[in-house]
Write a protein that holds these residues in place. Structure first.
Motif, mmCIF file in Angstrom:
data_model
loop_
_atom_site.group_PDB
_atom_site.id
_atom_site.type_symbol
_atom_site.label_atom_id
_atom_site.label_comp_id
_atom_site.label_asym_id
_atom_site.label_seq_id
_atom_site.Cartn_x
_atom_site.Cartn_y
_atom_site.Cartn_z
ATOM 1 N N ALA A 265 0.971 -0.983 -0.404
ATOM 2 C CA ALA A 265 -0.149 0.393 0.309
ATOM 3 C C ALA A 265 1.336 1.305 -0.114
ATOM 4 C CB ALA A 265 -0.700 0.372 1.073
ATOM 5 N N GLY A 266 1.848 1.067 0.817
ATOM 6 C CA GLY A 266 3.197 2.296 0.817
ATOM 7 C C GLY A 266 3.306 2.678 -0.433
ATOM 8 N N ILE A 267 3.830 2.241 -1.299
ATOM 9 C CA ILE A 267 4.608 1.519 -2.968
ATOM 10 C C ILE A 267 3.156 2.814 -3.425
ATOM 11 C CG2 ILE A 267 5.510 0.762 -4.179
ATOM 12 C CD1 ILE A 267 6.820 -1.309 -2.795
ATOM 13 N N ALA A 268 2.173 2.022 -3.221
ATOM 14 C CA ALA A 268 1.567 2.035 -4.166
ATOM 15 C C ALA A 268 0.666 3.138 -4.049
ATOM 16 C CB ALA A 268 0.083 1.233 -4.190
ATOM 17 N N THR A 269 1.027 4.276 -2.723
ATOM 18 C CA THR A 269 0.321 5.514 -2.662
ATOM 19 C C THR A 269 1.412 6.464 -2.474
ATOM 20 O OG1 THR A 269 0.455 5.397 -0.220
ATOM 21 C CG2 THR A 269 -1.473 5.039 -1.406
ATOM 22 N N ALA A 270 2.662 6.271 -2.413
ATOM 23 C CA ALA A 270 3.821 6.706 -2.285
ATOM 24 C C ALA A 270 4.132 8.348 -2.901
ATOM 25 C CB ALA A 270 5.355 5.980 -2.119
ATOM 26 N N ALA A 271 3.712 8.353 -4.777
ATOM 27 C CA ALA A 271 3.961 8.962 -5.659
ATOM 28 C C ALA A 271 3.083 10.104 -5.169
ATOM 29 C CB ALA A 271 3.780 8.095 -6.764
ATOM 30 N N SER A 272 1.083 9.889 -5.354
ATOM 31 C CA SER A 272 0.535 10.492 -5.055
ATOM 32 C C SER A 272 0.288 10.676 -3.712
ATOM 33 C CB SER A 272 -0.686 9.709 -5.201
ATOM 34 O OG SER A 272 -0.240 8.364 -4.084
ATOM 35 N N SER A 273 0.478 10.604 -2.372
ATOM 36 C CA SER A 273 0.452 10.825 -0.832
ATOM 37 C C SER A 273 1.312 10.275 -0.172
ATOM 38 C CB SER A 273 -1.550 10.007 -0.767
ATOM 39 O OG SER A 273 -0.964 10.258 0.619
ATOM 40 N N PRO A 274 2.858 11.297 -0.057
ATOM 41 C CA PRO A 274 3.718 10.614 0.728
ATOM 42 C C PRO A 274 3.356 11.175 2.285
ATOM 43 C CG PRO A 274 4.148 12.586 -0.614
ATOM 44 C CD PRO A 274 2.384 12.297 -0.279
ATOM 45 N N ASP A 275 1.924 11.060 2.587
ATOM 46 C CA ASP A 275 2.260 10.928 3.687
ATOM 47 C C ASP A 275 0.825 9.594 4.665
ATOM 48 O OD1 ASP A 275 2.176 13.313 4.503
ATOM 49 O OD2 ASP A 275 0.617 14.446 4.533
ATOM 50 N N ALA A 276 0.260 9.102 3.373
ATOM 51 C CA ALA A 276 -0.168 8.071 4.009
ATOM 52 C C ALA A 276 1.318 6.660 3.152
ATOM 53 C CB ALA A 276 -0.502 7.571 2.764
ATOM 54 N N ALA A 277 2.032 7.472 2.533
ATOM 55 C CA ALA A 277 2.929 5.994 2.562
ATOM 56 C C ALA A 277 4.300 5.965 3.929
ATOM 57 C CB ALA A 277 4.519 6.818 1.049
ATOM 58 N N VAL A 278 3.937 7.870 4.212
ATOM 59 C CA VAL A 278 4.746 7.104 5.819
ATOM 60 C C VAL A 278 3.776 6.550 7.110
ATOM 61 C CG1 VAL A 278 5.143 9.581 7.431
ATOM 62 C CG2 VAL A 278 6.317 9.734 5.697
ATOM 63 N N ASP A 279 3.032 6.739 6.865
ATOM 64 C CA ASP A 279 2.129 6.140 7.902
ATOM 65 C C ASP A 279 2.613 4.925 7.634
ATOM 66 O OD1 ASP A 279 0.644 8.075 8.520
ATOM 67 O OD2 ASP A 279 -0.730 8.299 7.225
ATOM 68 N N ALA A 280 2.188 3.686 6.773
ATOM 69 C CA ALA A 280 2.505 2.942 6.180
ATOM 70 C C ALA A 280 4.029 2.047 6.778
ATOM 71 C CB ALA A 280 2.128 2.616 4.783
ATOM 72 N N LEU A 281 4.916 2.876 6.602
ATOM 73 C CA LEU A 281 6.242 2.901 6.863
ATOM 74 C C LEU A 281 6.283 2.396 8.879
ATOM 75 C CD1 LEU A 281 8.459 5.284 5.190
ATOM 76 C CD2 LEU A 281 8.080 2.999 5.088
ATOM 77 N N ARG A 282 5.498 3.738 9.175
ATOM 78 C CA ARG A 282 5.059 3.609 10.787
ATOM 79 C C ARG A 282 4.629 2.143 11.471
ATOM 80 N NH1 ARG A 282 3.187 8.807 10.132
ATOM 81 N NH2 ARG A 282 5.551 10.163 11.412
ATOM 82 N N VAL A 283 3.436 1.812 10.352
ATOM 83 C CA VAL A 283 2.616 0.317 10.774
ATOM 84 C C VAL A 283 3.866 -0.154 10.830
ATOM 85 C CG1 VAL A 283 0.869 -0.598 10.172
ATOM 86 C CG2 VAL A 283 0.891 1.405 10.736
ATOM 87 N N ILE A 284 4.547 -0.591 9.781
ATOM 88 C CA ILE A 284 5.733 -1.468 8.816
ATOM 89 C C ILE A 284 6.907 -1.202 10.421
ATOM 90 C CG2 ILE A 284 7.304 -2.697 8.037
ATOM 91 C CD1 ILE A 284 5.774 -1.399 5.539
ATOM 92 N N GLU A 285 6.638 -0.730 10.964
ATOM 93 C CA GLU A 285 7.589 -0.709 11.908
ATOM 94 C C GLU A 285 7.171 -1.286 13.396
ATOM 95 O OE1 GLU A 285 10.538 2.654 14.631
ATOM 96 O OE2 GLU A 285 9.079 3.476 12.988
ATOM 97 N N ALA A 286 5.985 -0.641 13.585
ATOM 98 C CA ALA A 286 6.060 -1.408 15.257
ATOM 99 C C ALA A 286 5.561 -3.229 14.279
ATOM 100 C CB ALA A 286 4.439 -0.907 15.184
#
Length: 385
Positions: free
Chosen positions: A204-225
């Motif tokens: 999901a983060g890869i798919a939204t990285a270009a259009s919504s960087p904030d969503a990608a950051v949120d995805a990274l936080r979830v992955i970290e947890a």
């Protein structure tokens, strides 16, 4: 001949049983009672040829009983060798008192707690002492068979209890191993769930990285947890695994969770009713803890239905706080002797082992009035010991 040599070799190499208890209050009580018996026998018996000397010898040798489990060969050798030397040098029989039968306790302890070589050496030592008594004239030839019969009976009794204890230990080890494997499977499935969630979030983060960087950051936080939780579960799994097992033998059924506890109330239409209450914040409780609470509750309910005579209800209570998750399963059946046996059943041992592996505790026992209660408390983090 080769088979006999192999048997003797295996007995010689037999190690001492583990966890031999040291001095207990019962040991001091035994020595005290025997000391009283020595004094009474020395005072009341007039047919003893060496009465004062025999009483003093028996009283001095009684403390060897305190070593009989930790140093069984030494505990037997001291009175036997001393008595034999006195017999050969002076002709006196310091072991003529009936209280000297405590030597049979030392023989039993040597067979029960000594190593194989200690048992064989002790058997040879006591055989030599009997021959010495025959030479000194304290045992007639006709009594040799009886003397050896008593010696071998004491050895056989100790060996019997030793074998039973070893068989019991193997059964307990098997129960603990099976419980470790079950918990390891639960942890394996939990880790697989976390990794799947990480993969989905990464996509999901890869798919939204270009259009919504904030969503990608949120995805990274979830992955970290998720990665942090996965590492914790992996460390626990590594501690628990004791042997390799083919992946196809792992259970494929989903792991139970705390929410599944409510299903225990509807598993049967006959027998005592089951009431389940869950209290506290259960969000964030690790899957391993939830599965352990469920397994313990399930086993407790099964045991209550099977063993609680005249029970009408079974209460299952789960409470969680910031540090721990507590379980209490109680019934209103008869607390009969069959349920209050000193030796716990394998189901209870499995529950205790599972709780201990996760850093918690599990206890079971009768209620003051009627019924039986199982309590368990696990750390909320599910930290394995």
């Amino acid at each position: 001949m080769r088979d006999v040599h192999g048997l003797l070799r295996s007995v010689w190499d037999e190690p001492r049983p583990p966890h031999a208890p040291r001095r207990l209050w019962r040991d001091w009580l035994l020595v005290g009672l025997l000391a009283v018996a020595v004094v009474l026998e020395g005072a009341l018996r007039t047919d003893l040829q060496w009465r004062p000397f025999s009483a003093i010898f028996a009283a001095v040798m009684l403390p060897t009983l305190l070593w009989r489990r930790t140093r069984p060969l030494l505990a037997l050798a001291v009175p036997v060798v001393t008595s034999s030397v006195i017999q050969l040098l002076t002709g006196a029989d310091p072991a003529e008192m009936s209280a000297s039968a405590y030597l049979l306790i030392l023989l039993y302890a040597l067979s029960r707690w000594g190593s194989g070589r200690e048992a064989l050496l002790g058997l040879g030592l006591i055989s030599a002492a009997i021959v010495s008594a025959v030479v000194a004239g304290h045992i007639v030839s006709a009594d040799i068979v009886g003397a050896f019969t008593v010696v071998f009976a004491a050895f056989a009794l100790g060996g019997t209890f030793r074998y039973r204890a070893r068989a019991r230990m193997r059964e307990l080890d098997q129960v603990k191993l099976l419980e470790r494997e079950q918990l390891a499977r639960d942890l394996h499935d939990t880790v697989a769930h976390h990794v799947s969630a990480m993969a989905i979030r990464a996509q999901a983060g890869i798919a939204t990285a270009a259009s919504s960087p904030d969503a990608a950051v949120d995805a990274l936080r979830v992955i970290e947890a998720e990665a942090s939780r996965t590492l914790t579960e992996m460390r626990a799994m590594v501690r628990l695994l004791r042997r390799d097992q083919p992946p196809e033998q792992a259970e494929l059924a989903p792991n139970p969770h705390l929410d599944d506890l409510r299903q225990l109330a509807g598993q049967t239409r006959v027998g005592p009713s089951v009431n389940v209450e869950i209290d506290g914040d259960l969000d964030g409780v690790p899957a391993s803890v939830g599965a352990a609470i469920y397994r313990i509750a399930q086993e407790s309910v099964t045991n209550a239905r099977r063993h609680a005579k005249h029970a009408t209800r079974i209460e299952v209570r789960v409470a969680a706080d910031d540090t721990s998750v507590r379980l209490r399963v109680s019934d209103d059946g008869d607390s009969t002797a069959a349920r209050t046996a000193v030796t716990p059943g394998y189901g209870l041992l499995g529950m205790i082992e599972r709780a201990d592996l996760l850093g918690g505790t599990c206890e079971a026992g009768p209620n003051p009035g009627r019924g039986w209660t199982v309590t368990a408390e696990l750390p909320r983090t599910g930290a394995a010991t």
